[in-house]
Design a protein around this motif. Sequence first.
Motif, mmCIF file in Angstrom:
data_model
loop_
_atom_site.group_PDB
_atom_site.id
_atom_site.type_symbol
_atom_site.label_atom_id
_atom_site.label_comp_id
_atom_site.label_asym_id
_atom_site.label_seq_id
_atom_site.Cartn_x
_atom_site.Cartn_y
_atom_site.Cartn_z
ATOM 1 N N ILE A 162 -0.899 5.435 -7.456
ATOM 2 C CA ILE A 162 -2.083 4.601 -7.693
ATOM 3 C C ILE A 162 -3.051 4.809 -6.539
ATOM 4 O O ILE A 162 -2.664 4.756 -5.357
ATOM 5 C CB ILE A 162 -1.699 3.111 -7.817
ATOM 6 C CG1 ILE A 162 -0.843 2.906 -9.069
ATOM 7 C CG2 ILE A 162 -2.935 2.229 -7.865
ATOM 8 C CD1 ILE A 162 -0.408 1.482 -9.288
ATOM 9 N N SER A 163 -4.312 5.024 -6.837
ATOM 10 C CA SER A 163 -5.309 5.299 -5.807
ATOM 11 C C SER A 163 -5.574 4.059 -4.961
ATOM 12 O O SER A 163 -5.298 2.918 -5.379
ATOM 13 C CB SER A 163 -6.618 5.762 -6.442
ATOM 14 O OG SER A 163 -7.240 4.697 -7.129
ATOM 15 N N ALA A 164 -6.133 4.277 -3.782
ATOM 16 C CA ALA A 164 -6.423 3.183 -2.858
ATOM 17 C C ALA A 164 -7.410 2.195 -3.455
ATOM 18 O O ALA A 164 -7.408 1.006 -3.106
ATOM 19 C CB ALA A 164 -6.957 3.744 -1.541
ATOM 20 N N GLN A 165 -8.275 2.652 -4.368
ATOM 21 C CA GLN A 165 -9.299 1.775 -4.940
ATOM 22 C C GLN A 165 -8.737 0.861 -6.034
ATOM 23 O O GLN A 165 -9.319 -0.184 -6.332
ATOM 24 C CB GLN A 165 -10.441 2.616 -5.530
ATOM 25 C CG GLN A 165 -11.280 3.368 -4.502
ATOM 26 C CD GLN A 165 -10.543 4.565 -3.925
ATOM 27 O OE1 GLN A 165 -9.750 5.196 -4.629
ATOM 28 N NE2 GLN A 165 -10.776 4.859 -2.655
ATOM 29 N N GLU A 166 -7.613 1.250 -6.616
ATOM 30 C CA GLU A 166 -7.029 0.462 -7.698
ATOM 31 C C GLU A 166 -6.052 -0.566 -7.156
ATOM 32 O O GLU A 166 -5.328 -0.310 -6.178
ATOM 33 C CB GLU A 166 -6.272 1.366 -8.667
ATOM 34 C CG GLU A 166 -7.116 2.363 -9.417
ATOM 35 C CD GLU A 166 -6.241 3.213 -10.326
ATOM 36 O OE1 GLU A 166 -5.911 2.737 -11.428
ATOM 37 O OE2 GLU A 166 -5.876 4.331 -9.918
ATOM 38 N N PRO A 167 -5.977 -1.741 -7.773
ATOM 39 C CA PRO A 167 -4.988 -2.733 -7.354
ATOM 40 C C PRO A 167 -3.604 -2.390 -7.899
ATOM 41 O O PRO A 167 -3.481 -1.766 -8.963
ATOM 42 C CB PRO A 167 -5.504 -4.034 -7.963
ATOM 43 C CG PRO A 167 -6.241 -3.591 -9.189
ATOM 44 C CD PRO A 167 -6.872 -2.266 -8.829
ATOM 45 N N SER A 173 0.829 -1.208 0.000
ATOM 46 C CA SER A 173 0.000 0.000 0.000
ATOM 47 C C SER A 173 0.861 1.255 0.000
ATOM 48 O O SER A 173 0.509 2.270 -0.613
ATOM 49 C CB SER A 173 -0.938 -0.001 1.213
ATOM 50 O OG SER A 173 -0.198 -0.057 2.427
ATOM 51 N N TRP A 174 2.002 1.185 0.662
ATOM 52 C CA TRP A 174 2.948 2.319 0.678
ATOM 53 C C TRP A 174 3.466 2.600 -0.731
ATOM 54 O O TRP A 174 3.486 3.754 -1.188
ATOM 55 C CB TRP A 174 4.089 1.981 1.623
ATOM 56 C CG TRP A 174 5.234 2.929 1.642
ATOM 57 C CD1 TRP A 174 5.207 4.254 1.966
ATOM 58 C CD2 TRP A 174 6.605 2.622 1.349
ATOM 59 N NE1 TRP A 174 6.479 4.795 1.894
ATOM 60 C CE2 TRP A 174 7.349 3.813 1.522
ATOM 61 C CE3 TRP A 174 7.276 1.461 0.986
ATOM 62 C CZ2 TRP A 174 8.729 3.861 1.313
ATOM 63 C CZ3 TRP A 174 8.648 1.506 0.793
ATOM 64 C CH2 TRP A 174 9.360 2.698 0.955
ATOM 65 N N ILE A 175 3.862 1.547 -1.434
ATOM 66 C CA ILE A 175 4.398 1.714 -2.783
ATOM 67 C C ILE A 175 3.311 2.200 -3.731
ATOM 68 O O ILE A 175 3.569 3.034 -4.619
ATOM 69 C CB ILE A 175 5.045 0.398 -3.259
ATOM 70 C CG1 ILE A 175 6.378 0.194 -2.509
ATOM 71 C CG2 ILE A 175 5.276 0.398 -4.768
ATOM 72 C CD1 ILE A 175 7.045 -1.141 -2.760
ATOM 73 N N LYS A 176 2.090 1.726 -3.563
ATOM 74 C CA LYS A 176 0.982 2.221 -4.390
ATOM 75 C C LYS A 176 0.873 3.737 -4.284
ATOM 76 O O LYS A 176 0.749 4.443 -5.295
ATOM 77 C CB LYS A 176 -0.344 1.591 -3.928
ATOM 78 C CG LYS A 176 -0.640 0.239 -4.493
ATOM 79 C CD LYS A 176 -1.947 -0.310 -3.955
ATOM 80 C CE LYS A 176 -3.123 0.576 -4.293
ATOM 81 N NZ LYS A 176 -4.411 -0.003 -3.860
ATOM 82 N N THR A 177 0.935 4.236 -3.051
ATOM 83 C CA THR A 177 0.840 5.683 -2.838
ATOM 84 C C THR A 177 2.010 6.404 -3.487
ATOM 85 O O THR A 177 1.842 7.447 -4.137
ATOM 86 C CB THR A 177 0.795 5.998 -1.338
ATOM 87 O OG1 THR A 177 -0.329 5.338 -0.755
ATOM 88 C CG2 THR A 177 0.690 7.489 -1.088
ATOM 89 N N LYS A 178 3.211 5.846 -3.336
ATOM 90 C CA LYS A 178 4.411 6.494 -3.863
ATOM 91 C C LYS A 178 4.391 6.601 -5.385
ATOM 92 O O LYS A 178 4.931 7.543 -5.960
ATOM 93 C CB LYS A 178 5.668 5.732 -3.404
ATOM 94 C CG LYS A 178 6.032 5.980 -1.956
ATOM 95 C CD LYS A 178 7.220 5.121 -1.540
ATOM 96 C CE LYS A 178 8.514 5.552 -2.178
ATOM 97 N NZ LYS A 178 9.065 6.803 -1.625
ATOM 98 N N ILE A 179 3.777 5.619 -6.053
ATOM 99 C CA ILE A 179 3.817 5.638 -7.514
ATOM 100 C C ILE A 179 2.532 6.217 -8.113
ATOM 101 O O ILE A 179 2.366 6.218 -9.335
ATOM 102 C CB ILE A 179 4.115 4.241 -8.095
ATOM 103 C CG1 ILE A 179 2.936 3.288 -7.916
ATOM 104 C CG2 ILE A 179 5.373 3.659 -7.465
ATOM 105 C CD1 ILE A 179 3.156 1.949 -8.623
#
Length: 442
Positions: free
Chosen positions: A16-21, A8-14
């Motif tokens: 990508i929204s919380a709703q997207e995988p 989830s941390w990397i998703k935020t850094k790159i």
Amino acid sequence: MSTSPLESWIKTKIGISAQEPLTRGALESYQLHRLRETVEYARQHSPFYRSRLAEVRGEEIRAPEDIARLPFTTTAELLEDERRFLCVSQGEIERVVTIRSSGTTAPPKRLHFTAEDLELTVDFFHRGMSTMVKPGDRVLILMPGELPGSVGDLLVKGLRRMEVEGIVHGLVRDAGEVIERIVSEEIHCLVGLPVQVLALARHPDAARIPLGWLKSVLLSADHVPSSVVRVLTAAWGVRVFNHYGMTEMGLGGGVECRRLRGYHLREADLWFEVVDPESGRPLPDGEPGEVVFTTLTRRGMPLIRYRTGDRARFLPDPCSCGTVLRRLERVRGRLAGDIILAGGHRLNIAELDEVLFPLPFLLDYQAVVRSDDGRACLDIAIETTAAAGGEAPPLVRRALLEVRAVRRAVADGRLMLGAVGRDAFARSISIKRTVVDRRKEQ
């Protein structure tokens, strides 16, 4: 069991929204974009890379396999003059870390970090430690932490962001004193070097730490023997995590999730490869080789395809925690730490660790290979518990024969087992443990 918090941390850094995988495709697209930026940034601002990358343009890196077009960076090049790697003025450097890899006579490596570079590490420590501690916990850090920007200092800052108290003790000099702190200060988690934490578990006062008192242990800074993990788990009923990092990476590279089956990597900040140590060819998942990394977000002193000298492999199967992040197998020691015996038998510290540390009296040891009348001789200096008796040396010799390379070399008459004693033990200056080869010195 929850997915690694790094995802989830990397998703935020790159972005990508919380709703997207998070998908491997999205992550690799981000990494390639950052890699192109890093190559161009280094070419423009670093005297070293301006010359080294003169024939390569960032825009030419369009697929993961294109990274093989970039030359490696080595420790020897850092030792020559690390200032040539700098991409900012010296006034923008917040912290310079000096590393002496062995002894006191070898030239040191110096790594330079801006405040923004250090913030990246604090952020990683915050997210990675959330796997093993929760708000209100207390962590005893058995690592250096006196100086601003040191590993202990950055870890304290990362823990504070999740309302966890980090307490820097420093390296273990007195195991009894550390055990007293664990009990009196109600410590929930330990962070330290494998052998030093083992010494705590085998200290006479270790029984003061009840089963289940400690919630977790994080081992770092050196090869982590599976035998040590088993001892700590049995002694304290604790979950033992492994961290992989080195100063060149910015101190943090990857950490295990609660499945404890390999490091999940800091993939938004670092690009990892495993290559053949001889040819430099990138290896497919599952094949062991040398770990190589490229910094993707560092501004002060980026490193491109830096050869770590560590031996590991990418694990081909996805982690059962459900993350899409890659897994790197626990590092199995240093390539340079291999000792080649006559007949091609190869000996390394990782193999010795797995047969020696299960001995209940052993706290630490040093292995030295020397020449004796034309043959290789393996001496072992040992540090033991006070309860160890005269049976310790023969038990060590018996355990050594469980190592295939030792057993075969002894059978071939190419190696003999020499002295096993306590008198010769002296702690190494280097945190990284290795087999010492003195044959060329004789």
